[in-house]
Design a protein around this motif. Structure first.
Motif, PDB file in Angstrom:
ATOM      1  N   THR A  58       0.583  -1.197  -0.535  1.00 52.14           N
ATOM      2  CA  THR A  58       0.354   0.115  -0.213  1.00 52.14           C
ATOM      3  C   THR A  58       1.090   0.984   0.212  1.00 52.14           C
ATOM      4  O   THR A  58       0.547   2.103  -0.980  1.00 52.14           O
ATOM      5  CB  THR A  58      -0.688   0.457   1.026  1.00 52.14           C
ATOM      6  N   THR A  59       1.881   1.415   0.839  1.00 54.17           N
ATOM      7  CA  THR A  59       2.569   2.628   0.475  1.00 54.17           C
ATOM      8  C   THR A  59       4.108   2.798  -0.688  1.00 54.17           C
ATOM      9  O   THR A  59       3.355   3.759  -1.269  1.00 54.17           O
ATOM     10  CB  THR A  59       3.750   2.711   2.060  1.00 54.17           C
ATOM     11  N   SER A  60       4.106   1.580  -1.293  1.00 53.48           N
ATOM     12  CA  SER A  60       4.686   1.752  -2.403  1.00 53.48           C
ATOM     13  C   SER A  60       3.994   2.509  -3.451  1.00 53.48           C
ATOM     14  O   SER A  60       4.284   2.717  -4.329  1.00 53.48           O
ATOM     15  CB  SER A  60       5.127   0.320  -2.938  1.00 53.48           C
ATOM     16  N   GLY A  61       2.345   1.457  -3.320  1.00 53.99           N
ATOM     17  CA  GLY A  61       1.893   1.962  -4.814  1.00 53.99           C
ATOM     18  C   GLY A  61       1.516   3.897  -4.383  1.00 53.99           C
ATOM     19  O   GLY A  61       0.659   4.496  -5.386  1.00 53.99           O
ATOM     20  N   ILE A  62       1.097   3.730  -3.320  1.00 59.78           N
ATOM     21  CA  ILE A  62       0.631   5.006  -2.922  1.00 59.78           C
ATOM     22  C   ILE A  62       1.937   5.919  -3.243  1.00 59.78           C
ATOM     23  O   ILE A  62       1.363   7.489  -3.607  1.00 59.78           O
ATOM     24  CB  ILE A  62       0.459   5.163  -1.481  1.00 59.78           C
ATOM     25  N   VAL A  63       2.841   6.044  -2.749  1.00 62.37           N
ATOM     26  CA  VAL A  63       4.260   6.620  -3.994  1.00 62.37           C
ATOM     27  C   VAL A  63       4.708   6.820  -4.216  1.00 62.37           C
ATOM     28  O   VAL A  63       4.655   7.722  -5.144  1.00 62.37           O
ATOM     29  CB  VAL A  63       5.466   6.037  -2.277  1.00 62.37           C
ATOM     30  N   LYS A  64       3.575   5.608  -5.510  1.00 63.54           N
ATOM     31  CA  LYS A  64       4.773   5.959  -6.952  1.00 63.54           C
ATOM     32  C   LYS A  64       3.276   6.262  -7.936  1.00 63.54           C
ATOM     33  O   LYS A  64       3.358   7.281  -8.425  1.00 63.54           O
ATOM     34  CB  LYS A  64       4.187   4.425  -7.628  1.00 63.54           C
ATOM     35  N   VAL A  65       1.774   6.795  -6.607  1.00 61.09           N
ATOM     36  CA  VAL A  65       0.589   7.741  -7.211  1.00 61.09           C
ATOM     37  C   VAL A  65       1.377   9.097  -7.429  1.00 61.09           C
ATOM     38  O   VAL A  65       1.167   9.877  -7.854  1.00 61.09           O
ATOM     39  CB  VAL A  65      -0.606   7.047  -6.843  1.00 61.09           C
ATOM     40  N   VAL A  66       1.717   8.916  -6.250  1.00 57.31           N
ATOM     41  CA  VAL A  66       2.086  10.453  -5.689  1.00 57.31           C
ATOM     42  C   VAL A  66       2.980  10.945  -6.541  1.00 57.31           C
ATOM     43  O   VAL A  66       3.134  12.035  -6.852  1.00 57.31           O
ATOM     44  CB  VAL A  66       2.495  10.822  -4.570  1.00 57.31           C
ATOM     45  N   ALA A  67       4.256  10.358  -7.349  1.00 55.68           N
ATOM     46  CA  ALA A  67       5.313  10.499  -7.505  1.00 55.68           C
ATOM     47  C   ALA A  67       4.691  10.858  -9.441  1.00 55.68           C
ATOM     48  O   ALA A  67       5.384  11.993  -9.942  1.00 55.68           O
ATOM     49  CB  ALA A  67       6.003   9.228  -7.527  1.00 55.68           C
ATOM     50  N   GLY A  68       3.841  10.123  -9.728  1.00 56.48           N
ATOM     51  CA  GLY A  68       3.115  10.111 -11.803  1.00 56.48           C
ATOM     52  C   GLY A  68       2.525  11.241 -11.140  1.00 56.48           C
ATOM     53  O   GLY A  68       2.453  11.915 -12.201  1.00 56.48           O
ATOM     54  N   ILE A  69       1.636  11.369  -9.932  1.00 57.27           N
ATOM     55  CA  ILE A  69       0.721  13.129 -10.512  1.00 57.27           C
ATOM     56  C   ILE A  69       1.827  14.134 -10.432  1.00 57.27           C
ATOM     57  O   ILE A  69       1.922  15.004 -10.455  1.00 57.27           O
ATOM     58  CB  ILE A  69       0.362  13.295  -8.774  1.00 57.27           C
ATOM     59  N   GLN A  70       2.425  14.843  -9.294  1.00 59.64           N
ATOM     60  CA  GLN A  70       3.622  15.230  -9.864  1.00 59.64           C
ATOM     61  C   GLN A  70       4.571  15.914 -10.904  1.00 59.64           C
ATOM     62  O   GLN A  70       5.043  16.515 -11.230  1.00 59.64           O
ATOM     63  CB  GLN A  70       5.217  15.128  -8.552  1.00 59.64           C
ATOM     64  N   GLU A  71       4.703  14.222 -11.468  1.00 59.33           N
ATOM     65  CA  GLU A  71       6.091  14.211 -12.631  1.00 59.33           C
ATOM     66  C   GLU A  71       4.076  14.542 -14.084  1.00 59.33           C
ATOM     67  O   GLU A  71       5.211  14.829 -14.571  1.00 59.33           O
ATOM     68  CB  GLU A  71       6.224  12.664 -13.286  1.00 59.33           C
TER      69      GLU A  71
END
Length: 113
Positions: free
Chosen positions: A84-97
């Protein structure tokens, strides 16, 4: 009434089956090299043996087979939290990019022959 060792063995088999099916999917999609697969199998085998000896030692020392269930539940909880933490980090990074996260493309599976 199910014994704790039977329950943990059934759960371990289900986890093993899920892991193997995931590996097979990656191999079929040609996304996993055989070297990495052998490395993962070796680490998994050694870790499994270490875990089995460790659990057996704890069971002999405590005499409480219910600890197996708590240990297994704790491992599954830790894995769920990590995913869950890994997924959230990837989604946030994708949104920021500025990536469009909710687009699904079938181009990868198209036959262009």
């Amino acid at each position: 009434e199910m014994q704790p060792k039977v329950g943990s063995a059934s759960c371990a088999f289900m986890i093993l089956w899920t892991a193997i099916s995931g590996v097979v999917q990656y191999v079929v999609a040609d996304k996993l090299g055989w070297q990495f697969m052998l490395y993962g199998m070796g680490i998994g085998f050694l870790s499994g043996m270490a875990g089995q000896f460790g659990v057996d030692a704890v069971l002999k020392k405590s005499g409480r087979p219910s600890l197996v269930i708590f240990l297994l539940g704790g491992i599954i909880l830790a894995a769920c939290l990590a995913m869950t933490t890994s997924g959230i980090v990837k989604v946030v990074a994708g949104i920021q990019e500025g990536k469009d996260l909710f687009v699904f493309s079938t181009d990868y599976w198209m036959c262009n022959e």
